[in-house]
Scaffold this motif. Sequence first.
Motif, PDB file in Angstrom:
ATOM      1  N   CYS A  80      39.640 -18.415 -40.455  1.00  0.00           N
ATOM      2  CA  CYS A  80      38.725 -18.848 -39.067  1.00  0.00           C
ATOM      3  C   CYS A  80      38.579 -20.535 -38.358  1.00  0.00           C
ATOM      4  O   CYS A  80      38.922 -20.084 -36.846  1.00  0.00           O
ATOM      5  CB  CYS A  80      37.005 -18.494 -39.771  1.00  0.00           C
ATOM      6  SG  CYS A  80      36.888 -17.033 -40.094  1.00  0.00           S
ATOM      7  N   LEU A  87      36.909  -8.486 -32.355  1.00  0.00           N
ATOM      8  CA  LEU A  87      36.843  -9.807 -33.220  1.00  0.00           C
ATOM      9  C   LEU A  87      36.504  -8.383 -34.558  1.00  0.00           C
ATOM     10  O   LEU A  87      36.739  -9.605 -35.559  1.00  0.00           O
ATOM     11  CB  LEU A  87      34.855 -10.135 -32.881  1.00  0.00           C
ATOM     12  CG  LEU A  87      34.968 -11.469 -33.666  1.00  0.00           C
ATOM     13  CD1 LEU A  87      35.118 -11.912 -33.576  1.00  0.00           C
ATOM     14  CD2 LEU A  87      33.224 -11.415 -32.623  1.00  0.00           C
ATOM     15  N   ALA A 143      38.066  -9.581 -38.003  1.00  0.00           N
ATOM     16  CA  ALA A 143      37.455  -9.927 -39.215  1.00  0.00           C
ATOM     17  C   ALA A 143      37.692  -9.233 -40.704  1.00  0.00           C
ATOM     18  O   ALA A 143      38.048  -9.795 -41.784  1.00  0.00           O
ATOM     19  CB  ALA A 143      35.873  -9.850 -38.599  1.00  0.00           C
ATOM     20  N   ALA A 187      39.994 -20.796 -34.491  1.00  0.00           N
ATOM     21  CA  ALA A 187      38.426 -21.001 -34.035  1.00  0.00           C
ATOM     22  C   ALA A 187      39.209 -22.557 -32.980  1.00  0.00           C
ATOM     23  O   ALA A 187      39.148 -22.668 -31.875  1.00  0.00           O
ATOM     24  CB  ALA A 187      37.199 -21.808 -34.342  1.00  0.00           C
ATOM     25  N   THR A 209      44.773  -9.938 -31.593  1.00  0.00           N
ATOM     26  CA  THR A 209      44.808 -11.766 -30.843  1.00  0.00           C
ATOM     27  C   THR A 209      45.440 -10.930 -29.310  1.00  0.00           C
ATOM     28  O   THR A 209      45.193  -9.923 -28.721  1.00  0.00           O
ATOM     29  CB  THR A 209      45.576 -12.680 -31.513  1.00  0.00           C
ATOM     30  OG1 THR A 209      46.372 -12.209 -32.103  1.00  0.00           O
ATOM     31  CG2 THR A 209      43.986 -13.025 -32.131  1.00  0.00           C
ATOM     32  N   LEU A 230      38.882 -17.533 -45.978  1.00  0.00           N
ATOM     33  CA  LEU A 230      38.565 -16.964 -44.841  1.00  0.00           C
ATOM     34  C   LEU A 230      38.632 -18.309 -44.132  1.00  0.00           C
ATOM     35  O   LEU A 230      38.635 -18.177 -42.321  1.00  0.00           O
ATOM     36  CB  LEU A 230      37.611 -16.181 -45.488  1.00  0.00           C
ATOM     37  CG  LEU A 230      36.862 -15.087 -44.133  1.00  0.00           C
ATOM     38  CD1 LEU A 230      37.676 -14.685 -43.392  1.00  0.00           C
ATOM     39  CD2 LEU A 230      35.248 -14.232 -45.000  1.00  0.00           C
ATOM     40  N   ALA A 266      40.995 -10.900 -41.789  1.00  0.00           N
ATOM     41  CA  ALA A 266      41.164 -12.368 -42.023  1.00  0.00           C
ATOM     42  C   ALA A 266      40.165 -11.772 -43.250  1.00  0.00           C
ATOM     43  O   ALA A 266      40.757 -12.938 -44.575  1.00  0.00           O
ATOM     44  CB  ALA A 266      40.297 -12.664 -41.359  1.00  0.00           C
TER      45      ALA A 266
END
Length: 425
Positions: free
Chosen positions: A293, A310, A314, A297, A389, A289, A317
């Motif tokens: 991330c 978001l 999450a 990022a 995304t 994870l 992910a």
Amino acid sequence: MTAFLALIRKDILLFVGDRRALLMSLVMPIVLATFFGYLFGGSGVTEAGKIEVALVLQDDSETGKKIAAALRADGNLKITDMPLEQAQQQVRKGKQKAAVILPAGFGEAAGSALFGAGTKPAIGLLYDPSQQAVLAMVKGMLTQHVMQIVSADMFGGAAGKQLTDKALGELEHSSNPDAARLKDLLGSVQRYQQRASEGQPSGQAGGLTMPFTTAEQALTSAKSEHGYNGYAHSFAGMGVQFILFMGIEIGISILLARRLGIWNRLLAAPVTMRTLLLARAVSGAIIALALLCALFAFAVLVFKVEIANLAGFAGVAIGFALLTASFGLLVAAFGKTPEAARSLAVFATLIMVMLGGAWVPSFLFPPWVQQVALAVPTRWAIDGLDAMTWRGLGMDAAWPAIGGELAFAAVFAILAIWKFGKAQN
């Protein structure tokens, strides 16, 4: 519980302390994702199986119906008739690669435009911006069928005769400097039509203008402010691939611990096998994870990749992190030696990533392979990351991806626990 937390902390510290493993798991996917993202269009808009195309038929003329029939009969296309709103939603979600909109009155307008006597009508083309190659292929096949049908109707059909008479009448009062030449051309067409109606052999005429244009529109969700970003898909694909490689190392580390006798010494302590496996799975999931991330990022900061949902991101992910950890346990449970297990697991991972659509568009696969790909865990992960995304979809698209990941994670974990229990007995 103290032993459980200590085991988790130990695994994370060992991974962070191994600079080579950290470098391979984080830097390499960034480099490859950047490269492939650049090749496939970057931040701008830059086959084996059939291309899935929606058809919105709004023209009820004979010419429009013939064009629709020709598209349905094309062996390279899988045509699905649907209304405009549904076609827009299907393309937006990636369920259809493109949509062709044949507007009302197209047949008559295209016939007039064939001889340069009328305004060219526009065929609407909606397309998935992540499939740039599809747009060119669909346009090429569409041009072929439209030219064939429209020219055949204009030179031999009843609609052609009516439009020829109409065009000749309009040219009588036209100030076009080429009116005389067009009248001669249309007069020849009239004579050709007359011979064709009498059963004389017909041929093909050349030098005609294109009787239509296309109005192209890339579709993403309204929630996505910047539209398609090629880096978003490449980071999803490369991230899934390299983090699964890290998952393989989870399993290899257990096999190495067995070989060195560390595993048996841990089991001799007041720690159960399930505690050991659960601790290894949780530490692996935390690492996976964190890596995912960190990758995104970097993509957000450097390449302006937008995470439109978001909460959904999450969830996807976390689901993928659990999938990675359980995959590692599966490798350890069924692996005989670290060397053999690593080779087989890497091969399986590469196959899963390829079928998941990370390398090439899935429509390039044969139809049966496309169906098999739906049973591959990486397909759910990559589609889910894409949806959260650049596609900018909501939780209705996130839940199926999360559910698919968790289902595979549960199956892998159950098989691993069963195999470990059998080996212990």
